[in-house]
Design an enzyme around this catalytic site. Structure first.
Site, PDB file in Angstrom:
ATOM      1  N   TYR A   1      -2.135   0.950 -12.741  1.00 12.38           N
ATOM      2  CA  TYR A   1      -2.315   0.308 -11.433  1.00 12.38           C
ATOM      3  C   TYR A   1      -3.273  -0.856 -11.644  1.00 12.38           C
ATOM      4  O   TYR A   1      -3.429  -1.354 -12.755  1.00 12.38           O
ATOM      5  CB  TYR A   1      -2.809   1.368 -10.439  1.00 12.38           C
ATOM      6  CG  TYR A   1      -2.961   0.922  -9.006  1.00 12.38           C
ATOM      7  CD1 TYR A   1      -1.980   0.176  -8.376  1.00 12.38           C
ATOM      8  CD2 TYR A   1      -4.097   1.277  -8.264  1.00 12.38           C
ATOM      9  CE1 TYR A   1      -2.116  -0.220  -7.052  1.00 12.38           C
ATOM     10  CE2 TYR A   1      -4.236   0.902  -6.943  1.00 12.38           C
ATOM     11  CZ  TYR A   1      -3.241   0.144  -6.345  1.00 12.38           C
ATOM     12  OH  TYR A   1      -3.390  -0.234  -5.049  1.00 12.38           O
TER      13      TYR A   1
ATOM     14  N   GLU B   1       4.740  -3.203   0.142  1.00 11.68           N
ATOM     15  CA  GLU B   1       3.674  -3.568  -0.797  1.00 11.68           C
ATOM     16  C   GLU B   1       3.772  -5.038  -1.195  1.00 11.68           C
ATOM     17  O   GLU B   1       4.829  -5.520  -1.618  1.00 11.68           O
ATOM     18  CB  GLU B   1       3.781  -2.693  -2.056  1.00 11.68           C
ATOM     19  CG  GLU B   1       2.655  -2.889  -3.048  1.00 11.68           C
ATOM     20  CD  GLU B   1       1.319  -2.365  -2.546  1.00 11.68           C
ATOM     21  OE1 GLU B   1       0.283  -2.880  -2.995  1.00 11.68           O
ATOM     22  OE2 GLU B   1       1.320  -1.437  -1.721  1.00 11.68           O
TER      23      GLU B   1
ATOM     24  N   LYS C   1       2.468   1.941  -8.212  1.00 11.14           N
ATOM     25  CA  LYS C   1       2.068   2.682  -7.010  1.00 11.14           C
ATOM     26  C   LYS C   1       2.672   4.082  -7.013  1.00 11.14           C
ATOM     27  O   LYS C   1       2.005   5.066  -6.671  1.00 11.14           O
ATOM     28  CB  LYS C   1       2.531   1.934  -5.758  1.00 11.14           C
ATOM     29  CG  LYS C   1       1.700   0.733  -5.406  1.00 11.14           C
ATOM     30  CD  LYS C   1       0.512   1.120  -4.549  1.00 11.14           C
ATOM     31  CE  LYS C   1      -0.254  -0.117  -4.094  1.00 11.14           C
ATOM     32  NZ  LYS C   1      -1.372   0.194  -3.205  1.00 11.14           N
TER      33      LYS C   1
ATOM     34  N   ASN D   1      -8.267  -8.062  -5.583  1.00 10.65           N
ATOM     35  CA  ASN D   1      -7.712  -7.676  -6.882  1.00 10.65           C
ATOM     36  C   ASN D   1      -6.847  -8.804  -7.429  1.00 10.65           C
ATOM     37  O   ASN D   1      -6.361  -9.634  -6.677  1.00 10.65           O
ATOM     38  CB  ASN D   1      -6.844  -6.413  -6.719  1.00 10.65           C
ATOM     39  CG  ASN D   1      -7.675  -5.177  -6.464  1.00 10.65           C
ATOM     40  OD1 ASN D   1      -8.666  -4.939  -7.132  1.00 10.65           O
ATOM     41  ND2 ASN D   1      -7.266  -4.378  -5.480  1.00 10.65           N
TER      42      ASN D   1
ATOM     43  N   ARG E   1       3.702 -11.835  -3.070  1.00 12.35           N
ATOM     44  CA  ARG E   1       2.229 -11.954  -3.133  1.00 12.35           C
ATOM     45  C   ARG E   1       1.692 -10.767  -3.916  1.00 12.35           C
ATOM     46  O   ARG E   1       1.085  -9.873  -3.358  1.00 12.35           O
ATOM     47  CB  ARG E   1       1.635 -11.982  -1.715  1.00 12.35           C
ATOM     48  CG  ARG E   1       0.156 -12.351  -1.662  1.00 12.35           C
ATOM     49  CD  ARG E   1      -0.482 -11.862  -0.387  1.00 12.35           C
ATOM     50  NE  ARG E   1      -0.475 -10.417  -0.271  1.00 12.35           N
ATOM     51  CZ  ARG E   1      -1.404  -9.606  -0.821  1.00 12.35           C
ATOM     52  NH1 ARG E   1      -2.378 -10.111  -1.561  1.00 12.35           N
ATOM     53  NH2 ARG E   1      -1.330  -8.299  -0.641  1.00 12.35           N
TER      54      ARG E   1
END
Length: 625
Positions: free
Chosen positions: A145, A287, A216, A466, A198
């Site tokens: 992740y 997501e 995820k 992030n 994105r």
């Protein structure tokens, strides 16, 4: 489209496939290749070398001699039967030896080398992969992740070896209802879908964004115990506006500019209708959709389908938990949260999601009425790329409009439309500086120096963007410039800071993985029809209360990643309880909504635990199709 039309369309499709002999009656019925969390023997329709090449069923050297005979494996494996522990010991020894050798050269980062090795294990033996991941979650969560998944997505066209998940593209319009039947599982509990527009703070990565869906879902399996045979990573490829990818001959996606407007919505609508037609009880997590679509799609689907957007709602929940923890760390009760002055840097989907959630939380604590909701607005100052957002802003984003400061307010504070972040921090003297800007280093020395004048006894800095390179500041800069008594949290992991004299500056990772697995699991086990704001709030408050008073006063406001399965159990239980109270629960398997409502705290915890998949090899029994 009406339910009757959907059923007619679906029935005609199945009849057509039967006429062409492409599926059998047995395929229409529920397949028996999976069982309840691997606690019972599993029926398989393959044996011999085919079993060894199937990561869902392959056990490698752990096949017992009885199974080797039953599945025609004798002689295809070394004679020594190894235990799970021995297999993991062998893999970990190889991993440490191969980590350096797996690099493609000096430009291939160390973390990416680890990802390659873990991914190869995933391709061979899924059960062992998750056993390794769960046992070493603190070390490997940053690999599967954030932050490493960002690097994986950037290089996905070169890293692609084996299909994992499904790809729906603009070229598939009109075909998605039939496409979903190409996926082998008749039961899917969780889908993570992205359009790649994105990815983290890295921008438009097109089809390469599938890596974030895979990562995820790895955490849904490891943290929430969702059965890996019932998860589905999805990429919706509507093109890319990344000019580099459009010109790259090795790019795997559609090399055309992104669909916009009505055409874009039609593709997403068709996808949602298709997956919920085949799997009516699936949960879909959106997501890394760009901001302009994230809110629109959330509002479009949230009252109809079991879905949520982790960037908007998950990030908000984790931030709320951290903000409530910051209040506790100041030695105050969480009910004092509405008094906090909060400067937010970033007005994208994540920033606005946090603002909306924080405002609702404050309003509920102030009486949960219109007056309280309006009063809570005054506790936020929002700064975007153009500076402080006020009502004087031209062409203001409608989602940011409720948080635009009034001209009279900013005049009294010595501020103006477009004031810089440093100016705002200097004049407001906030309790919290919250970064969701995706701009690395935005909290400059000037900004951090200004925060030293905060009216709070313990100002909090949340550098939540992030991956790591996009964090608004490092913990070293925060502690060195503002002082030892601050609270620090970030989206990606950082090491704690040695402050000298035996003192430690704790670097809390406010990672969405604390919440989204529990939200998904709780929604699944409650059978909730939708994911409500109340369920999300219950998840956030559960996380906020997880830390002990002693830990919070030390500056530890988020737990260790090593506790993720225990955290997820508690969050899931809180989500189930709220779903029952809101009369949204419809039950799961043999547990109906009325029985769910009768469970006490201990029984609810046991119910959650007993429905979490564990990476144990099931007994395999061959049956000819």
């Amino acid at each position: 489209m009406s339910i009757l039309n959907r059923q007619l369309r679906l029935s005609s499709y199945l009849i057509k496939r039967l006429q062409h002999n492409t599926i059998t009656a047995n395929e229409i019925a529920a397949r028996s290749f999976t069982t309840s969390e691997c606690h019972r023997p599993t029926i398989v329709h393959k044996r011999s070398i085919d079993i060894l090449h199937d990561p869902w069923f392959n056990k490698g050297t752990a096949f017992s001699m009885t199974e080797r005979d039953r599945l025609d494996l004798r002689g295809l494996l070394p004679p020594n039967v190894m235990s799970n522990e021995q297999q993991i010991e062998r893999f970990m020894a190889d991993l440490k030896r191969l980590e350096v050798n797996a690099r493609d050269g000096p430009s291939d980062p160390y973390a990416l080398a680890k990802w390659r090795i873990l991914n190869r294990l995933h391709d061979r033996n899924e059960t062992m992969y998750y056993k390794v991941l769960i046992a070493n979650i603190e070390e490997y969560a940053p690999i599967v992740y954030t932050p490493t998944v960002g690097l994986v997505c950037q290089n996905y066209s070169g890293l692609f070896r084996r299909p994992r998940g499904m790809y729906f593209s603009a070229a598939d319009r009109g075909e998605m209802m039939s496409m979903v039947y190409n996926w082998p599982a008749d039961q899917v509990d969780m889908i993570v879908v992205t359009d790649g527009s994105r990815i983290l703070g890295l921008g438009d990565l097109g089809v390469q964004g599938i890596g974030i869906s895979v990562g995820k879902l790895d955490l849904y399996v490891a943290a929430a115990g969702i059965n890996p045979q019932r998860v589905l990573p999805v990429m919706i490829d509507v093109g890319t506006n990344n000019e580099k990818l459009l010109k790259d001959p090795l790019y795997l996606g559609l090399q055309e500019h992104r669909l916009e407007g009505k055409e874009y919505i039609e593709v997403i609508d068709e996808f949602m209708e298709a997956v919920f037609t085949r799997w009516p009880h699936v949960i879909v997590q959106f997501e890394d959709f760009q901001s302009k679509w994230a809110f629109k799609l959330l509002q479009r689907y949230r009252d109809t389908y079991r879905m949520f957007n982790d960037d908007v709602q998950g990030t908000a929940g984790v931030a709320i938990a951290g903000l409530l923890g910051a209040v506790r760390a100041q030695g105050k009760a969480m009910i004092d949260f509405p008094k906090q002055k909060i400067v937010v840097a970033g007005a994208g989907s994540a920033g606005i999601g946090v603002l909306n959630a924080a405002r609702k939380t404050m309003a509920r604590m102030l009486g949960n009425n219109e007056l309280a909701f309006e009063g809570a607005r005054s506790q936020f100052w929002v700064v975007d790329a153009k500076g402080l957002i006020t009502e004087e802003r031209e062409d203001i984003d409608p989602d940011a409009q409720p948080f635009a400061r009034k001209t009279k307010e900013i005049g009294r504070q010595g501020l103006r439309e477009g004031a810089s972040l440093a100016e705002v921090v200097r004049e407001v003297k906030p309790d919290v500086l919250l970064g969701l800007s995706a701009v690395g280093g935005l909290f400059s020395k000037e900004v951090l120096e200004a925060l030293k004048n905060s009216t709070s006894t313990r100002p909090a800095i949340f550098a939540m963007s992030n991956p790591t390179k996009n964090a608004e500041c490092t913990p070293e800069d925060a502690f060195n410039i503002v002082g030892d008594n601050i609270l620090f949290a970030s989206g990606s992991p950082f090491a704690n800071v040695d402050l000298g004299n035996g003192h430690i500056g704790y670097c809390n990772q406010g990672n969405n993985m604390y919440l989204f697995p529990g939200i998904g699991l709780g929604t699944l086990l409650s059978g909730a029809r939708v994911v409500s704001d109340g369920m999300l709030q219950a998840a956030a408050e559960c996380l906020a209360a997880y830390m002990t008073e002693e830990e919070v006063l030390k500056g530890i406001i988020f737990p260790s990643i090593s506790s993720i399965r225990d955290i997820t159990k508690k969050v899931a239980a809180a989500v189930i309880k709220e779903a029952v109270e809101e009369d949204l629960a419809e039950g799961y398997r043999d547990m109906d909504a009325r029985e769910l409502g009768k469970l006490n705290k201990e029984e609810l915890a046991a119910y959650v635990k007993n429905n979490m998949w564990n990476p144990d090899y099931p007994t395999l029994v061959y049956r000819q199709e």
